[in-house]
Write a protein that holds these residues in place. Structure first.
Motif, PDB file in Angstrom:
ATOM      1  N   LEU A 166       0.837  -1.192   0.000  1.00 22.78           N
ATOM      2  CA  LEU A 166       0.000   0.000   0.000  1.00 22.78           C
ATOM      3  C   LEU A 166       0.876   1.247   0.000  1.00 22.78           C
ATOM      4  CD1 LEU A 166      -2.851   1.226   0.187  1.00 22.78           C
ATOM      5  CD2 LEU A 166      -2.597   1.165   2.687  1.00 22.78           C
ATOM      6  N   VAL A 167       0.707   2.087  -1.014  1.00 21.39           N
ATOM      7  CA  VAL A 167       1.450   3.340  -1.112  1.00 21.39           C
ATOM      8  C   VAL A 167       0.751   4.392  -0.258  1.00 21.39           C
ATOM      9  CG1 VAL A 167       2.243   5.153  -2.676  1.00 21.39           C
ATOM     10  CG2 VAL A 167       2.277   2.765  -3.409  1.00 21.39           C
ATOM     11  N   ARG A 168       1.483   4.996   0.676  1.00 22.36           N
ATOM     12  CA  ARG A 168       0.928   5.997   1.585  1.00 22.36           C
ATOM     13  C   ARG A 168       1.496   7.393   1.337  1.00 22.36           C
ATOM     14  NH1 ARG A 168      -1.923   4.063   5.862  1.00 22.36           N
ATOM     15  NH2 ARG A 168      -1.937   1.807   6.158  1.00 22.36           N
ATOM     16  N   ASP A 169       2.309   7.536   0.332  1.00 25.36           N
ATOM     17  CA  ASP A 169       2.886   8.835   0.017  1.00 25.36           C
ATOM     18  C   ASP A 169       1.810   9.718  -0.615  1.00 25.36           C
ATOM     19  OD1 ASP A 169       4.466  10.959  -0.511  1.00 25.36           O
ATOM     20  OD2 ASP A 169       5.719   9.980  -2.025  1.00 25.36           O
ATOM     21  N   ARG A 170       1.534  10.872   0.033  1.00 26.62           N
ATOM     22  CA  ARG A 170       0.476  11.746  -0.453  1.00 26.62           C
ATOM     23  C   ARG A 170       0.794  12.286  -1.843  1.00 26.62           C
ATOM     24  NH1 ARG A 170      -2.457  14.613   3.108  1.00 26.62           N
ATOM     25  NH2 ARG A 170      -3.295  15.570   1.208  1.00 26.62           N
ATOM     26  N   ALA A 171       2.060  12.560  -2.111  1.00 29.65           N
ATOM     27  CA  ALA A 171       2.423  13.107  -3.417  1.00 29.65           C
ATOM     28  C   ALA A 171       2.138  12.095  -4.528  1.00 29.65           C
ATOM     29  CB  ALA A 171       3.898  13.519  -3.420  1.00 29.65           C
ATOM     30  N   GLN A 172       2.514  10.850  -4.317  1.00 23.43           N
ATOM     31  CA  GLN A 172       2.251   9.822  -5.332  1.00 23.43           C
ATOM     32  C   GLN A 172       0.754   9.590  -5.514  1.00 23.43           C
ATOM     33  OE1 GLN A 172       4.515   6.193  -5.043  1.00 23.43           O
ATOM     34  NE2 GLN A 172       6.217   7.210  -4.032  1.00 23.43           N
ATOM     35  N   ILE A 173       0.015   9.597  -4.397  1.00 24.11           N
ATOM     36  CA  ILE A 173      -1.433   9.389  -4.486  1.00 24.11           C
ATOM     37  C   ILE A 173      -2.084  10.526  -5.273  1.00 24.11           C
ATOM     38  CG2 ILE A 173      -3.553   9.237  -3.142  1.00 24.11           C
ATOM     39  CD1 ILE A 173      -1.910   7.935  -0.910  1.00 24.11           C
ATOM     40  N   SER A 174      -1.655  11.758  -5.010  1.00 19.26           N
ATOM     41  CA  SER A 174      -2.239  12.906  -5.712  1.00 19.26           C
ATOM     42  C   SER A 174      -1.912  12.857  -7.203  1.00 19.26           C
ATOM     43  CB  SER A 174      -1.715  14.204  -5.095  1.00 19.26           C
ATOM     44  OG  SER A 174      -2.069  14.290  -3.724  1.00 19.26           O
ATOM     45  N   ARG A 175      -0.656  12.539  -7.535  1.00 17.53           N
ATOM     46  CA  ARG A 175      -0.286  12.462  -8.946  1.00 17.53           C
ATOM     47  C   ARG A 175      -1.080  11.379  -9.667  1.00 17.53           C
ATOM     48  NH1 ARG A 175       5.066  13.204  -6.986  1.00 17.53           N
ATOM     49  NH2 ARG A 175       5.415  10.942  -7.138  1.00 17.53           N
TER      50      ARG A 175
END
Length: 621
Positions: A166-175
């Motif tokens: 599970l990716v929790r990085d906000r920047a990656q999720i937003s992109r």
């Protein structure tokens, strides 16, 4: 070897190249086995060390020690410190798409989407509904808009899986969300089209038609609910009925709007004139239109014939929609019934096939009745006898957790296993096989060879005499029997034979554990095996069925056999070592001999060339 590389010759037997390739294949196979054994050992160690593990939380300024790999050897680690906690990483609010919070949020988003699909068209086609409850509709409209905006924020905080993590990085999720196909539709569904109220007035709710663009969220919520509900077939039928209702509802609204465009009461097909008693009420308008739409879409008939071109087009479109809807409903119902049949066949034996076999073999009527009653008991009481087939598609660890949650409490009731470690019990529960016995059926008879032990999950069993009528004892829920016969205890006077007749009084639900399965599990837990044997000796001593002298003799014989086996293994290892050395020396001698022969061949060729040149030079002299 050089000739073989150059393709000039192929020596008899296995060459050095073939030997190296074969050795490499064997090494790769051994590496695979080593990885499997290492993974199995890691799982056991994790279970062992996690028994006393506790979660700890540290604040800024706390003193901690850290397990850090040693610089000289990366495979070793040492505790170093104390170190001071300088800062604590901020917690990011990220939703797991498979978690409960995201699931319940999708369930909440069903309400505004359905509200727009059902109420918006109704308000647009029935002006009286819009006028009488204008304040209520505006409040619900902007509440649904608020939920739409919050859903966009939830999208920016919903993680995704990358390589199973599970990716929790906000920047990656937003992109990822900004580049996805969902963003344009989500933004278009919340555009402030309500500003058109300033020009068209508050009685034109059709300006909010862009809210229908959030429909994919509704389908996503339905898919999640179907995978989580305990009654997926009932949910599919309910979802199908919802789609049918929405279709009839929209058709009814369009019918009323078309009647208004043509003129109320203009002919027998359109909605009657409002001047007629009762037809001016909004509820009567909607119910009449819904009834008319139901008649059209179900192709029941009994509707006034159309008179105008618009009416013909509406009826033709309704009939085509009805044909498509009928096919969809029939296909969906067939799929649901087929899924239910497959699910029932996965849990219970095929009764029809079994009955056909009994008739083909001309089994007696009495025995056929017993089999039919046994199968009926399984279905009525939801008894599952093929758990391994039901859980076979689950991963090994998940299947173990399911089996532990179902059977571990039953296994812990057995006196023989009460002191065993949890890892052993988890391995044993995977080997348990459920069995159901009918009234009067024997589980085991006196003198039979004991190959299984039984745990009583439900029902009662009687210990009876040889006549089958005299009862010596009654075994109930939570008890067990046959545990001594599956453990080879030295000095057991009764051997591995059954010492009593066990008969089912009513329908009995048992768990069976075979001797082979127990032996396979105990092979990985030698300490547990010794503990179980010691516990079995105590039980036999209490029953006065243990011959101590025979046990000592058997132990001495076993030790002597182990000593001889160890001596043979040592001698075999020594012979293998000597043979390996001789083989290496032989290969080295053969290689040296080949080099020497090759050198002699080159020298011979050189001498032959020199003698030829000498003979050719003699006449010139």
């Amino acid at each position: 070897m050089r000739d073989e590389w150059e393709g000039k010759a192929t020596p008899d037997g296995e060459s050095v190249v073939e030997y190296v390739l074969t050795f490499w294949e064997r090494l790769a196979e051994l590496m695979g086995l080593a990885r499997e054994n290492l993974a199995r050992a890691q799982r056991k160690q994790k279970v062992w060390y996690d028994r006393t593990a506790q979660a700890c939380a540290f604040a800024t300024g706390d003193q901690v020690i850290v397990l850090i790999p040693v610089r000289k050897n990366k495979l070793q680690a040492a505790w170093e410190g104390p170190f001071k906690v300088v800062n604590r990483a901020p917690r990011t609010w990220v939703l797991d798409p498979s978690g409960d919070v995201h699931y319940w949020w999708l369930s909440i988003m069903v309400l505004p989407v359905l509200y727009n699909w059902v109420i918006l068209i109704c308000r647009s086609c029935f002006p009286a509904v819009q006028q009488q409850h204008l304040a209520l509709w505006l409040s619900l409209d902007y509440l649904s808009d608020l939920l739409y905006l919050l859903d966009i924020a939830v999208r920016f905080h919903t993680g995704f899986l990358e390589q199973g993590i599970l990716v929790r990085d906000r920047a990656q999720i937003s992109r990822r969300y900004l580049r996805s196909a969902h963003l344009p539709w989500d933004v278009a569904s919340v555009l402030p089209t309500d500003l058109l109220y300033l020009r068209l007035g508050l009685h034109v709710p059709a300006v909010r038609a862009n809210r229908f663009l959030r429909t994919p969220r509704l389908f996503e919520a339905f898919d999640r609910r179907e995978t989580r509900t305990a009654y997926p077939h009932a949910f599919r039928i309910a979802k199908l009925m919802l789609y049918v209702f929405v279709t009839i509802h929209w058709n009814a609204c369009v019918y009323y709007a078309l009647s208004g465009a043509i003129g109320y009461g203009a002919d027998a097909w359109v909605y009657p004139n409002h001047s007629r008693p009762g037809f001016a009420r909004p509820l009567r308008q909607y119910l009449y239109s819904f009834y008319f739409s139901t008649l059209v879409l179900t192709t029941v008939g009994d509707t006034p014939p159309p008179q105008r071109q618009e009416e013909f087009l509406f009826m033709v479109a309704g009939f085509l929609l009805a044909v498509m809807g009928f096919a969809t409903i029939m296909g969906s119902m067939s799929s649901v019934i087929s899924s239910m049949s497959k699910a029932e066949a996965a849990f219970y034996p095929d009764a029809e096939r079994l009955k056909g076999y009994l008739r083909l073999q001309r089994v007696g009527r009495r025995l056929e009745t017993r089999v039919a009653r046994w199968h009926q008991h399984l279905q009525l009481n939801k008894k599952v006898t093929n758990e391994q087939q039901v859980l076979q598609h689950l991963p090994e660890r998940l299947r173990a957790e399911v089996a532990v949650s179902v059977h571990l409490a039953t296994l812990r009731k057995v006196q023989l296993f009460q002191t065993c470690e949890r890892g052993l019990l988890e391995e044993l529960v995977l080997k348990l096989r459920p069995q159901v016995y009918s009234p009067g059926e024997y589980v085991c008879r006196k003198g039979d060879i004991g190959r299984e032990m039984y745990f009583i999950r439900e029902g009662q069993l009687a210990v009876v005499g040889d006549d089958g009528r005299t009862r010596f004892a009654v075994l109930g829920e939570g008890l067990y029997f046959g545990e001594i016969s599956i453990i080879n205890i030295k000095g057991n006077k009764s051997g591995n034979r059954r010492t009593a007749n066990i008969r089912s009084i009513g329908y009995s639900d048992l768990f069976c554990l075979s001797k082979e399965d127990l032996r396979e599990v105990l092979g990985e837990f030698p300490s547990a095996k010794a503990a179980l044997e010691a516990k079995g000796r105590e039980i036999l001593l209490g029953m006065d069925k243990l011959d101590v002298n025979a046990e000592a003799e058997e132990t001495a014989r076993q030790q002597e056999a182990e000593r001889r086996t160890g001596a043979l293994e040592d001698a075999l290892d020594a012979l293998q070592t000597k043979f390996a050395r001789l083989l290496a020396e032989l290969e080295s001698s053969a290689f040296k001999l080949a080099l020497r022969i090759e050198h002699l061949e080159w020298e011979t060729r050189g001498w032959a060339g020199a003698s030829g040149e000498g003979q050719g030079a003699a006449p010139r002299q």
